[in-house]
Design an enzyme around this catalytic site. Structure first.
Site, short mmCIF file in Angstrom:
data_model
loop_
_atom_site.label_atom_id
_atom_site.label_comp_id
_atom_site.label_asym_id
_atom_site.label_seq_id
_atom_site.Cartn_x
_atom_site.Cartn_y
_atom_site.Cartn_z
N GLN A 96 5.04 -23.99 56.43
CA GLN A 96 2.96 -23.94 56.05
C GLN A 96 2.49 -23.58 55.08
O GLN A 96 0.98 -24.09 55.53
CB GLN A 96 3.28 -22.35 56.80
CG GLN A 96 3.57 -21.67 58.08
CD GLN A 96 3.64 -20.75 58.26
OE1 GLN A 96 4.45 -19.88 57.48
NE2 GLN A 96 2.66 -20.03 58.91
N HIS A 133 9.70 -21.60 61.52
CA HIS A 133 9.89 -22.26 61.08
C HIS A 133 10.13 -23.24 60.69
O HIS A 133 10.29 -24.28 60.88
CB HIS A 133 8.83 -21.96 60.36
CG HIS A 133 6.94 -21.15 60.75
ND1 HIS A 133 6.15 -22.34 60.84
CD2 HIS A 133 6.12 -20.31 60.95
CE1 HIS A 133 4.97 -21.58 61.65
NE2 HIS A 133 5.18 -20.23 61.41
N CYS A 139 0.34 -16.37 64.42
CA CYS A 139 0.92 -17.36 63.18
C CYS A 139 -0.39 -17.58 62.74
O CYS A 139 -1.04 -18.34 62.53
CB CYS A 139 1.49 -18.69 63.76
SG CYS A 139 1.90 -19.86 62.90
N LEU A 140 -0.51 -18.12 60.54
CA LEU A 140 -1.51 -18.34 60.46
C LEU A 140 -2.04 -19.69 60.58
O LEU A 140 -2.96 -19.88 60.00
CB LEU A 140 -0.74 -18.21 58.36
CG LEU A 140 -0.83 -16.27 58.04
CD1 LEU A 140 -0.31 -16.22 56.83
CD2 LEU A 140 -2.28 -15.91 58.21
N HIS A 178 10.79 -15.27 63.66
CA HIS A 178 9.53 -15.72 63.61
C HIS A 178 9.72 -16.95 62.18
O HIS A 178 9.07 -18.16 62.48
CB HIS A 178 7.50 -15.01 63.61
CG HIS A 178 7.20 -15.90 62.98
ND1 HIS A 178 6.08 -15.54 64.60
CD2 HIS A 178 6.72 -17.03 63.14
CE1 HIS A 178 4.92 -17.13 64.03
NE2 HIS A 178 4.98 -16.93 63.00
N GLU A 179 9.81 -16.24 61.24
CA GLU A 179 9.25 -16.89 59.81
C GLU A 179 10.35 -18.44 59.87
O GLU A 179 10.86 -19.51 59.49
CB GLU A 179 9.62 -16.69 58.47
CG GLU A 179 8.00 -15.83 58.62
CD GLU A 179 6.86 -16.52 58.85
OE1 GLU A 179 6.95 -17.26 58.53
OE2 GLU A 179 6.11 -15.66 58.86
N GLY A 200 4.31 -12.16 57.29
CA GLY A 200 5.20 -13.93 56.70
C GLY A 200 4.83 -15.04 56.74
O GLY A 200 3.81 -15.38 56.66
ZN LIG Z 1 4.24 -18.32 61.94
#
Ligand SMILES: [Zn+2]
Length: 189
Positions: free
Chosen positions: A50, A148, A102-103, A144-145, A45
């Site tokens: 991000q 963000h 998380c990236l 989660h997304e 995701g």
């Molecule tokens: Zn994340």
């Protein structure tokens, strides 16, 4: 085009993303780039903040886990999925715990408790209104997304004790002392 991923400490990750007003070639390009970036980073995701953008959009692709999830009885819509101007309209009372990463916070994984199921309204890539009830892994990635887009990170949802243990590592990441196998946009302090 693979876009560099902004990491913990970058103020854009704490901003609230803004609704997309209309479809545009630029938006479609952003969605393509986000999918390419997510795949390049082996993520499942990715949300616009991000990659340093303020559009209220995120993408999800659970293909790498498809077989495993389907073996567990989870059925998945076609991937990748595009969520434009999403709104979570319902969450289940039932919660479950799962280890997330998380990236934007490389190499940090923590168990996060979240509702097992959610209902989300959004526009798909063709700007058609959709409503989806998701459970299991899809529900987790969506939450989660979605966080963000609200400026919330998964480490905000762990205990103060666990966060304390991460404090030094997070400070290092915020200072740019971090590397990953995908391009990062490091904020210089
Ligand atoms: Zn994340």
């Amino acid at each position: 085009m693979v876009l560099p991923i902004h990491v913990y400490g970058d103020p854009i990750l704490r901003e609230r993303a803004q609704p997309v007003a209309a479809d545009s070639p630029e938006l479609q390009q952003l969605l393509d780039d986000m999918v390419e970036t997510m795949h390049a980073a082996s993520g499942i995701g990715l949300a616009a903040p991000q990659v340093g953008r303020r559009e209220r959009v995120f993408v999800v692709d659970l293909t790498p886990m498809k077989e495993e999830l389907e073996a567990e009885g989870e059925t998945l819509p076609p991937m990748p999925m595009f969520f434009i101007n999403p709104e979570i309209v319902w969450t289940s009372e039932e919660q479950c715990s799962f280890e997330e990463g998380c990236l934007s916070i490389p190499d940090v994984r923590e168990v996060v408790e979240r509702p097992v199921a959610v209902r989300i309204r959004y526009l798909d890539r063709q700007f058609r209104p959709q409503e989806l009830e998701a459970r299991g892994m899809l529900a987790r990635v969506i939450q989660h997304e979605y966080d963000h887009l609200e400026g919330i990170l998964f480490i905000d949802r762990i205990s103060a004790f666990r966060r304390q243990l991460l404090r030094r590592r997070l400070r290092e990441i915020a200072r740019g002392q971090v590397s990953a196998e995908y391009p990062l946009a490091l904020s210089r302090v």
